[in-house]
Design a protein around this motif. Structure first.
Motif, PDB file in Angstrom:
ATOM      1  N   GLY A   1      29.557 -55.524  73.318  1.00 47.63           N
ATOM      2  CA  GLY A   1      29.730 -54.206  72.706  1.00 47.63           C
ATOM      3  C   GLY A   1      28.741 -53.935  71.596  1.00 47.63           C
ATOM      4  N   SER A   2      28.482 -54.960  70.769  1.00 44.00           N
ATOM      5  CA  SER A   2      27.586 -54.768  69.624  1.00 44.00           C
ATOM      6  C   SER A   2      26.135 -54.625  70.042  1.00 44.00           C
ATOM      7  CB  SER A   2      27.730 -55.935  68.640  1.00 44.00           C
ATOM      8  OG  SER A   2      27.316 -57.143  69.234  1.00 44.00           O
ATOM      9  N   ILE A   3      25.789 -55.150  71.212  1.00 46.35           N
ATOM     10  CA  ILE A   3      24.410 -55.027  71.666  1.00 46.35           C
ATOM     11  C   ILE A   3      24.241 -53.876  72.653  1.00 46.35           C
ATOM     12  CG2 ILE A   3      22.542 -56.220  72.878  1.00 46.35           C
ATOM     13  CD1 ILE A   3      23.471 -58.799  71.702  1.00 46.35           C
ATOM     14  N   ALA A   4      25.247 -53.665  73.514  1.00 41.30           N
ATOM     15  CA  ALA A   4      25.153 -52.562  74.483  1.00 41.30           C
ATOM     16  C   ALA A   4      25.421 -51.215  73.822  1.00 41.30           C
ATOM     17  CB  ALA A   4      26.140 -52.792  75.628  1.00 41.30           C
ATOM     18  N   GLY A   5      26.202 -51.210  72.726  1.00 43.62           N
ATOM     19  CA  GLY A   5      26.540 -49.955  72.059  1.00 43.62           C
ATOM     20  C   GLY A   5      25.341 -49.143  71.615  1.00 43.62           C
ATOM     21  N   PRO A   6      24.352 -49.763  70.953  1.00 44.58           N
ATOM     22  CA  PRO A   6      23.179 -48.993  70.538  1.00 44.58           C
ATOM     23  C   PRO A   6      22.434 -48.337  71.691  1.00 44.58           C
ATOM     24  CG  PRO A   6      23.278 -51.058  69.339  1.00 44.58           C
ATOM     25  CD  PRO A   6      24.354 -51.119  70.376  1.00 44.58           C
TER      26      PRO A   6
ATOM     27  N   GLY B   1      13.185 -43.275  74.705  1.00 47.24           N
ATOM     28  CA  GLY B   1      12.716 -44.663  74.680  1.00 47.24           C
ATOM     29  C   GLY B   1      13.529 -45.529  73.748  1.00 47.24           C
ATOM     30  N   LEU B   2      14.019 -44.938  72.658  1.00 49.01           N
ATOM     31  CA  LEU B   2      14.876 -45.686  71.738  1.00 49.01           C
ATOM     32  C   LEU B   2      16.114 -46.192  72.463  1.00 49.01           C
ATOM     33  CD1 LEU B   2      15.767 -46.640  68.905  1.00 49.01           C
ATOM     34  CD2 LEU B   2      16.776 -44.368  68.584  1.00 49.01           C
ATOM     35  N   GLY B   3      16.719 -45.328  73.266  1.00 52.19           N
ATOM     36  CA  GLY B   3      17.896 -45.746  74.017  1.00 52.19           C
ATOM     37  C   GLY B   3      17.599 -46.888  74.965  1.00 52.19           C
ATOM     38  N   LEU B   4      16.435 -46.830  75.632  1.00 48.55           N
ATOM     39  CA  LEU B   4      16.064 -47.904  76.548  1.00 48.55           C
ATOM     40  C   LEU B   4      15.777 -49.202  75.793  1.00 48.55           C
ATOM     41  CD1 LEU B   4      13.783 -45.952  79.046  1.00 48.55           C
ATOM     42  CD2 LEU B   4      16.065 -46.882  79.483  1.00 48.55           C
ATOM     43  N   LEU B   5      15.070 -49.103  74.667  1.00 47.10           N
ATOM     44  CA  LEU B   5      14.808 -50.300  73.869  1.00 47.10           C
ATOM     45  C   LEU B   5      16.108 -50.931  73.387  1.00 47.10           C
ATOM     46  CD1 LEU B   5      11.749 -49.165  71.695  1.00 47.10           C
ATOM     47  CD2 LEU B   5      11.724 -50.843  73.556  1.00 47.10           C
ATOM     48  N   ALA B   6      17.015 -50.090  72.914  1.00 49.34           N
ATOM     49  CA  ALA B   6      18.294 -50.603  72.438  1.00 49.34           C
ATOM     50  C   ALA B   6      19.112 -51.225  73.564  1.00 49.34           C
ATOM     51  CB  ALA B   6      19.089 -49.493  71.763  1.00 49.34           C
TER      52      ALA B   6
ATOM     53  N   SER C   1       7.760 -54.848  75.641  1.00 55.05           N
ATOM     54  CA  SER C   1       8.692 -54.798  74.508  1.00 55.05           C
ATOM     55  C   SER C   1      10.132 -54.826  75.001  1.00 55.05           C
ATOM     56  CB  SER C   1       8.441 -53.539  73.680  1.00 55.05           C
ATOM     57  OG  SER C   1       7.124 -53.513  73.162  1.00 55.05           O
ATOM     58  N   LEU C   2      10.403 -54.056  76.046  1.00 51.17           N
ATOM     59  CA  LEU C   2      11.751 -54.015  76.602  1.00 51.17           C
ATOM     60  C   LEU C   2      12.149 -55.371  77.179  1.00 51.17           C
ATOM     61  CD1 LEU C   2      14.256 -52.363  77.351  1.00 51.17           C
ATOM     62  CD2 LEU C   2      13.075 -51.670  79.452  1.00 51.17           C
ATOM     63  N   ALA C   3      11.227 -56.004  77.913  1.00 48.03           N
ATOM     64  CA  ALA C   3      11.520 -57.313  78.496  1.00 48.03           C
ATOM     65  C   ALA C   3      11.791 -58.355  77.412  1.00 48.03           C
ATOM     66  CB  ALA C   3      10.357 -57.760  79.377  1.00 48.03           C
ATOM     67  N   ALA C   4      11.028 -58.302  76.322  1.00 42.11           N
ATOM     68  CA  ALA C   4      11.244 -59.250  75.228  1.00 42.11           C
ATOM     69  C   ALA C   4      12.638 -59.078  74.626  1.00 42.11           C
ATOM     70  CB  ALA C   4      10.170 -59.056  74.157  1.00 42.11           C
ATOM     71  N   LEU C   5      13.096 -57.854  74.508  1.00 41.66           N
ATOM     72  CA  LEU C   5      14.432 -57.608  73.966  1.00 41.66           C
ATOM     73  C   LEU C   5      15.523 -58.085  74.922  1.00 41.66           C
ATOM     74  CD1 LEU C   5      13.909 -54.095  72.344  1.00 41.66           C
ATOM     75  CD2 LEU C   5      14.165 -56.292  71.175  1.00 41.66           C
ATOM     76  N   VAL C   6      15.282 -57.974  76.231  1.00 39.61           N
ATOM     77  CA  VAL C   6      16.240 -58.492  77.208  1.00 39.61           C
ATOM     78  C   VAL C   6      16.414 -59.997  77.017  1.00 39.61           C
ATOM     79  CG1 VAL C   6      16.670 -58.917  79.657  1.00 39.61           C
ATOM     80  CG2 VAL C   6      15.839 -56.678  78.910  1.00 39.61           C
ATOM     81  N   VAL C   7      15.298 -60.697  76.897  1.00 39.90           N
ATOM     82  CA  VAL C   7      15.345 -62.149  76.687  1.00 39.90           C
ATOM     83  C   VAL C   7      16.037 -62.476  75.363  1.00 39.90           C
ATOM     84  CG1 VAL C   7      13.962 -64.229  76.343  1.00 39.90           C
ATOM     85  CG2 VAL C   7      13.301 -62.565  78.095  1.00 39.90           C
TER      86      VAL C   7
ATOM     87  N   ALA D   1      10.115 -46.976  68.288  1.00 44.07           N
ATOM     88  CA  ALA D   1      10.214 -45.940  69.310  1.00 44.07           C
ATOM     89  C   ALA D   1       9.418 -44.698  68.941  1.00 44.07           C
ATOM     90  CB  ALA D   1      11.688 -45.577  69.529  1.00 44.07           C
ATOM     91  N   ARG D   2       9.446 -44.327  67.680  1.00 40.91           N
ATOM     92  CA  ARG D   2       8.823 -43.070  67.273  1.00 40.91           C
ATOM     93  C   ARG D   2       7.340 -43.223  66.941  1.00 40.91           C
ATOM     94  NH1 ARG D   2      11.157 -38.455  63.182  1.00 40.91           N
ATOM     95  NH2 ARG D   2       9.192 -37.377  62.770  1.00 40.91           N
ATOM     96  N   ASP D   3       6.975 -44.258  66.197  1.00 44.00           N
ATOM     97  CA  ASP D   3       5.630 -44.302  65.622  1.00 44.00           C
ATOM     98  C   ASP D   3       4.727 -45.426  66.134  1.00 44.00           C
ATOM     99  OD1 ASP D   3       5.865 -42.055  63.834  1.00 44.00           O
ATOM    100  OD2 ASP D   3       7.204 -43.283  62.612  1.00 44.00           O
ATOM    101  N   ILE D   4       5.255 -46.366  66.937  1.00 45.56           N
ATOM    102  CA  ILE D   4       4.417 -47.457  67.453  1.00 45.56           C
ATOM    103  C   ILE D   4       4.278 -47.368  68.970  1.00 45.56           C
ATOM    104  CG2 ILE D   4       4.209 -49.967  67.715  1.00 45.56           C
ATOM    105  CD1 ILE D   4       5.518 -50.242  64.971  1.00 45.56           C
TER     106      ILE D   4
END
Length: 426
Positions: free
Chosen positions: A159-164, A261-266, A316-322, A251-254
């Motif tokens: 919940g704490s990780i999927a919620g964002p 994209g923020l939602g996908l990164l989260a 970036s997304l793959a790194a967050l998955v890991v 998400a916004r500046d880099i």
């Protein structure tokens, strides 16, 4: 679908688990929504580094009330009906979320109500965390307790990780959708707790020595080196390497992918955590738990470094998955060891100590990320934190050989230190 002795076979535990999952999704989703709004408002008048620092202060606003209340909330969870503590805190966050949603819809949202909401969330989490954690073992037989603890921690972690991710995606659709969904999830959580009937709990102890009982919780953690090692390793690793607070900046500046994209990164960490949690729900960890936790934290730090250095969205997304999967391994081991090494009469107070360190690593980590982001830039802050987490893990493996040598969750096999004065082992 589940074995005969699985805790999901127990109706009260199912209601508890679904309530905790719904509440945690909504609560962590609110954190990303508040952060996105604060950063958006700040960027209207501030450069990136100053806005990043202000974003980090949202974490401080949540941490301060939790830090102040920690001695009280643990004692409350060991004294009062844990179900009513959860109900009261859920009502508070429901009202807070609905109020922010109304202000946003009216176009009157600003920094003050957002920071006040963050503080209210900190208060609610301070009381709800120990109550939720201490309630789970009261709902199942002793023989299913290890699985129940693992499954309970899965609800919180997923919940704490999927919620964002859910909060970011829904906010990209429309703010009303995000706030409406969070409010609905809190109401669902509130109703589910009422489905749990009277459960056994340690009798209230009106011995007129509340301060001594509070100190017992901290003393127990300090004297049990294995519990101390797991708590403090998570504290320093996530404090240094927590990148969630800076996701709006990336998400916004880099990466330049906006709120979508923020939602996908989260969602990246949520995907990794969910997959790992699902695996553990059917294949509980049984051997070499200490080494696996240490390895997982090193993988977590490496993934965070990769995220910080990446300028390609999908990497970036793959790194967050890991990172999410590795973090779930660490949480699974830590939560199981803490609950199985703590007597029921002290679970509220020990859970409060654990929650304090978790919040320090998460919310205070957000403030640390904001400060480092202002000094080193967001990329430098994330890379520095990831490297720091790896170094801390190596150091902890030396300072706490008990963790490195832990073979299973069974206290008689891996607990080799005497209990604190006046406390018996479970």
């Amino acid at each position: 679908m589940f074995p005969a002795d699985h805790p999901f076979r127990i109706a009260h535990f199912r209601a508890y688990w679904l309530s905790r999952l719904a509440s945690t999704i909504a609560l962590s989703g609110m954190s990303i929504i508040i952060g996105w709004q604060v950063y958006g408002i700040a960027r209207q008048t501030m450069p990136i580094r100053e806005a990043t620092f202000l974003l980090g202060m949202i974490g401080a606003a949540q941490f301060v009330p939790l830090f102040v209340l920690t001695p009280v909330v643990g004692l409350a969870a060991d004294t009062f009906d844990r179900r009513w503590i959860v109900r009261a805190t859920t009502a508070l966050v429901t009202l807070t979320t609905a109020t922010l949603g109304i202000l946003t819809a009216m176009g009157r949202i600003g920094l003050l109500p957002l920071f006040l909401a963050a503080a209210a969330i900190g208060i609610a989490r301070a009381f709800a965390g120990p109550a939720y954690s201490a309630l789970a073992p009261n709902l199942v037989p002793r023989k299913t307790l290890p699985t129940a603890i693992a499954v309970s921690s899965i609800a919180w972690q997923v919940g704490s990780i999927a919620g964002p991710s859910l909060g970011g995606l829904l906010f990209a659709i429309h703010p009303d959708v995000a706030y409406g969904t969070s409010t609905a999830l809190f109401l669902v959580s509130f109703g589910l707790i009422f489905l749990i009937g009277k459960v056994p709990q340690p009798q209230s102890q009106p011995d007129h020595r509340p301060l001594a009982r509070i100190v017992e919780g901290f003393t127990y953690v300090r004297r049990n080196r294995l519990v101390l090692a797991t708590i403090t390793l998570d504290l320093f690793a996530v404090l240094l390497a927590g990148a969630t607070a800076l996701l709006p900046v990336f998400a916004r500046d880099i990466l330049h992918v906006g709120s979508q994209g923020l939602g996908l990164l989260a969602s990246g960490m949520g995907i990794g955590a969910t997959a790992t949690a699902f695996f553990f729900s059917f294949r509980p960890m049984k051997a070499n738990v200490g080494v696996k936790m240490l390895t997982a934290v090193i993988v977590f730090g490496t993934a965070i470094v990769t995220f910080g250095l990446s300028s390609w969205f999908w990497l970036s997304l793959a790194a967050l998955v890991v990172a999410g999967g590795a973090d779930m391994v660490s949480v699974y081991v830590r939560s199981s060891l803490i609950q199985l090494h703590t007597p029921d009469a002290m679970r509220g107070r020990v859970s409060a100590v654990s929650q304090l360190t978790i919040s320090a690593s998460n919310e205070l980590g957000e403030a640390e990320s904001g400060l480092l982001g202002a000094l080193l830039g967001p990329v430098g802050a994330v890379v520095f934190g990831g490297v720091g987490a790896i170094l801390v893990t190596i150091l902890w493996s030396r300072l706490f050989p008990e963790l490195r040598l832990a073979k299973s969750f069974d206290p008689p096999e891996i607990l080799a230190v005497p209990p604190a004065h006046g406390v018996t082992q479970p």
